[in-house]
Design an enzyme around this catalytic site. Sequence first.
Site, PDB file in Angstrom:
ATOM      1  N   TYR A 275       0.810   4.262  -2.510  1.00  0.00           N
ATOM      2  CA  TYR A 275      -0.289   5.216  -2.328  1.00  0.00           C
ATOM      3  C   TYR A 275      -0.086   6.026  -1.042  1.00  0.00           C
ATOM      4  O   TYR A 275      -0.042   7.252  -1.073  1.00  0.00           O
ATOM      5  CB  TYR A 275      -1.600   4.442  -2.283  1.00  0.00           C
ATOM      6  CG  TYR A 275      -2.845   5.291  -2.176  1.00  0.00           C
ATOM      7  CD1 TYR A 275      -3.315   6.014  -3.278  1.00  0.00           C
ATOM      8  CD2 TYR A 275      -3.580   5.354  -0.997  1.00  0.00           C
ATOM      9  CE1 TYR A 275      -4.478   6.783  -3.189  1.00  0.00           C
ATOM     10  CE2 TYR A 275      -4.739   6.111  -0.898  1.00  0.00           C
ATOM     11  CZ  TYR A 275      -5.184   6.824  -1.995  1.00  0.00           C
ATOM     12  OH  TYR A 275      -6.335   7.576  -1.903  1.00  0.00           O
TER      13      TYR A 275
ATOM     14  N   ARG B  65     -13.246  -1.272  -4.792  1.00  0.00           N
ATOM     15  CA  ARG B  65     -13.411  -0.891  -3.386  1.00  0.00           C
ATOM     16  C   ARG B  65     -14.656  -1.574  -2.819  1.00  0.00           C
ATOM     17  O   ARG B  65     -15.507  -2.071  -3.557  1.00  0.00           O
ATOM     18  CB  ARG B  65     -13.491   0.632  -3.255  1.00  0.00           C
ATOM     19  CG  ARG B  65     -12.111   1.240  -3.290  1.00  0.00           C
ATOM     20  CD  ARG B  65     -12.128   2.751  -3.287  1.00  0.00           C
ATOM     21  NE  ARG B  65     -12.397   3.314  -4.600  1.00  0.00           N
ATOM     22  CZ  ARG B  65     -12.355   4.608  -4.886  1.00  0.00           C
ATOM     23  NH1 ARG B  65     -12.063   5.466  -3.945  1.00  0.00           N
ATOM     24  NH2 ARG B  65     -12.603   5.046  -6.114  1.00  0.00           N
TER      25      ARG B  65
ATOM     26  N   GLU C 189       2.527   6.435   1.048  1.00  0.00           N
ATOM     27  CA  GLU C 189       3.725   7.279   1.141  1.00  0.00           C
ATOM     28  C   GLU C 189       3.705   8.361   0.057  1.00  0.00           C
ATOM     29  O   GLU C 189       4.215   9.462   0.273  1.00  0.00           O
ATOM     30  CB  GLU C 189       5.003   6.439   1.041  1.00  0.00           C
ATOM     31  CG  GLU C 189       5.174   5.439   2.186  1.00  0.00           C
ATOM     32  CD  GLU C 189       5.506   6.075   3.538  1.00  0.00           C
ATOM     33  OE1 GLU C 189       5.310   7.291   3.714  1.00  0.00           O
ATOM     34  OE2 GLU C 189       5.954   5.321   4.423  1.00  0.00           O
ATOM     35  N   GLY C 190       3.142   8.039  -1.097  1.00  0.00           N
ATOM     36  CA  GLY C 190       2.988   9.056  -2.140  1.00  0.00           C
ATOM     37  C   GLY C 190       2.150  10.216  -1.635  1.00  0.00           C
ATOM     38  O   GLY C 190       2.504  11.392  -1.804  1.00  0.00           O
ATOM     39  N   LYS C 191       1.043   9.890  -0.973  1.00  0.00           N
ATOM     40  CA  LYS C 191       0.152  10.937  -0.444  1.00  0.00           C
ATOM     41  C   LYS C 191       0.804  11.674   0.722  1.00  0.00           C
ATOM     42  O   LYS C 191       0.589  12.872   0.913  1.00  0.00           O
ATOM     43  CB  LYS C 191      -1.176  10.308   0.005  1.00  0.00           C
ATOM     44  CG  LYS C 191      -2.054   9.810  -1.138  1.00  0.00           C
ATOM     45  CD  LYS C 191      -2.755  10.966  -1.846  1.00  0.00           C
ATOM     46  CE  LYS C 191      -3.770  10.459  -2.861  1.00  0.00           C
ATOM     47  NZ  LYS C 191      -4.462  11.568  -3.550  1.00  0.00           N
TER      48      LYS C 191
ATOM     49  N   GLN D 128     -12.849  -5.989  10.361  1.00  0.00           N
ATOM     50  CA  GLN D 128     -12.186  -4.688  10.189  1.00  0.00           C
ATOM     51  C   GLN D 128     -13.252  -3.627   9.913  1.00  0.00           C
ATOM     52  O   GLN D 128     -14.295  -3.928   9.331  1.00  0.00           O
ATOM     53  CB  GLN D 128     -11.133  -4.741   9.064  1.00  0.00           C
ATOM     54  CG  GLN D 128     -11.632  -4.880   7.643  1.00  0.00           C
ATOM     55  CD  GLN D 128     -11.854  -6.329   7.227  1.00  0.00           C
ATOM     56  OE1 GLN D 128     -12.221  -7.168   8.017  1.00  0.00           O
ATOM     57  NE2 GLN D 128     -11.664  -6.619   5.928  1.00  0.00           N
TER      58      GLN D 128
ATOM     59  N   PRO E  31      -5.758  -1.890   6.916  1.00  0.00           N
ATOM     60  CA  PRO E  31      -5.971  -1.309   8.252  1.00  0.00           C
ATOM     61  C   PRO E  31      -7.116  -1.998   9.005  1.00  0.00           C
ATOM     62  O   PRO E  31      -8.149  -2.313   8.422  1.00  0.00           O
ATOM     63  CB  PRO E  31      -6.319   0.149   7.934  1.00  0.00           C
ATOM     64  CG  PRO E  31      -5.693   0.413   6.606  1.00  0.00           C
ATOM     65  CD  PRO E  31      -5.806  -0.876   5.851  1.00  0.00           C
TER      66      PRO E  31
ATOM     67  N   ARG F 213       0.827  -1.215   0.000  1.00  0.00           N
ATOM     68  CA  ARG F 213       0.000   0.000   0.000  1.00  0.00           C
ATOM     69  C   ARG F 213       0.858   1.260   0.000  1.00  0.00           C
ATOM     70  O   ARG F 213       0.345   2.373  -0.114  1.00  0.00           O
ATOM     71  CB  ARG F 213      -0.929   0.021   1.221  1.00  0.00           C
ATOM     72  CG  ARG F 213      -1.968  -1.070   1.225  1.00  0.00           C
ATOM     73  CD  ARG F 213      -2.789  -1.058   2.506  1.00  0.00           C
ATOM     74  NE  ARG F 213      -3.879  -0.120   2.484  1.00  0.00           N
ATOM     75  CZ  ARG F 213      -5.157  -0.436   2.253  1.00  0.00           C
ATOM     76  NH1 ARG F 213      -5.510  -1.681   2.032  1.00  0.00           N
ATOM     77  NH2 ARG F 213      -6.093   0.485   2.249  1.00  0.00           N
TER      78      ARG F 213
END
Length: 326
Positions: free
Chosen positions: A145, A186, A147-149, A209, A274, A142
């Site tokens: 996405y 999603r 770390e890019g954000k 979750q 998560p 993940r």
Amino acid sequence: MANTVLVTGGAGFVGSHLCDRLVKEGRDVLCVDNFFTGDRENIRHLIGNTQFELLRHDVTFPLYVEVDQIYNLACPASPIHYQRDPVQTTKTSVMGAINMLGLAKRLKVRILQASTSEVYGDPEVHPQPESYWGRVNPIGIRACYDEGKRCAETLFFDYWRQHQLPIKVARIFNTYGPRMSPDDGRVVSNFIVQALRGEDITIFGDGSQSRSFCFVSDLVDGFLALMASPTELTGPVNLGRPDEFTMLELAEIVIELTGSKSQLTRRPLPQDDPRVRKPDIEQAREKLGWEPKTPLRDGLRMTIDYFDAKLRGDPEAATTWDKRAA
Ligand code: NAD
Ligand code: UDP
């Protein structure tokens, strides 16, 4: 009022709703998209409108246009899509941010970044306030996405500190609604499409979750409120609906609302998925006077209505859901 507004990622799910709202408010909209996950159908009704212009362009390359405001949404948001070409995902977030910030700096205009609750990773603090720094695996699947954000947020705040650029950072929690692609991947779109087709509903892991789901028109209200807020309010501001549902609960509600006979089936939990996620929205409430209005069941009904039309091949599916709901 800013007359010409640039929306990157404007042919995507959220971007197309934002373009609609801006056009409705009398703005001229320049929609920029490379169609990585976007769909022409989402904006087809705007083509031909003199307030709307579409430009096929990849934000990892510089863009020279004249606009009065920028919303930077370009980036695939669904795990299956952002993991399809992870290098491109990081490039889109980081180089896209650099290019759009450079554009905003030259033009001296406000720029809003569509950041994400993913900056909190798999959180140890629950619900998540903006002050929480997060727990992200920097080398997991993940990370392209997340770390890019996170890097994009860093760039936004450095442009604010170094160049006094008026920035706005919205941390968006799971948002759903009409115009999600049936193969978006999603959870809300997957469950609804599976239920409507009578296929098994895919529960990843044990389904315990949790996520918090915000209807797309509420998110767009939050974007506009944040963009219009005083310059000092840079954010980050959480935008999401602070109700929490497990994936099993979501599946039950979708089955009930669609009247489907679908059964549940288990799939392995993806790496770094998560465990929990729920926004603390006190800042948005206090500083923007914003909170989401649409309860999950109401939003799901409109979304089911859209997917039902879309799967039947109705060419007006992308635009008629709100007319039917009204
Ligand atoms: P989406 O995948 O439907 O839309 C993303 C759009 O960006 C697509 O139209 C895609 O073609 C375009 N795009 C991707 N890479 C591009 C590039 N290099 N150049 C130009 N265009 C590019 O996703 P969405 O749900 O509409 O998300 C929009 C934004 O909001 C994204 O930045 C996403 O990270 C953020 N966000 C969304 C959610 C959510 O739940 N929907 C949650 C958190 C953050
Ligand atoms: N999920 C699921 N079945 C699906 C798709 C997703 O159980 O068919 C789960 C996924 O493992 C995650 C949650 O739903 O725990 C939300 O996933 P999504 O991809 O919508 O968003 P994100 O994980 O980025 O919040």
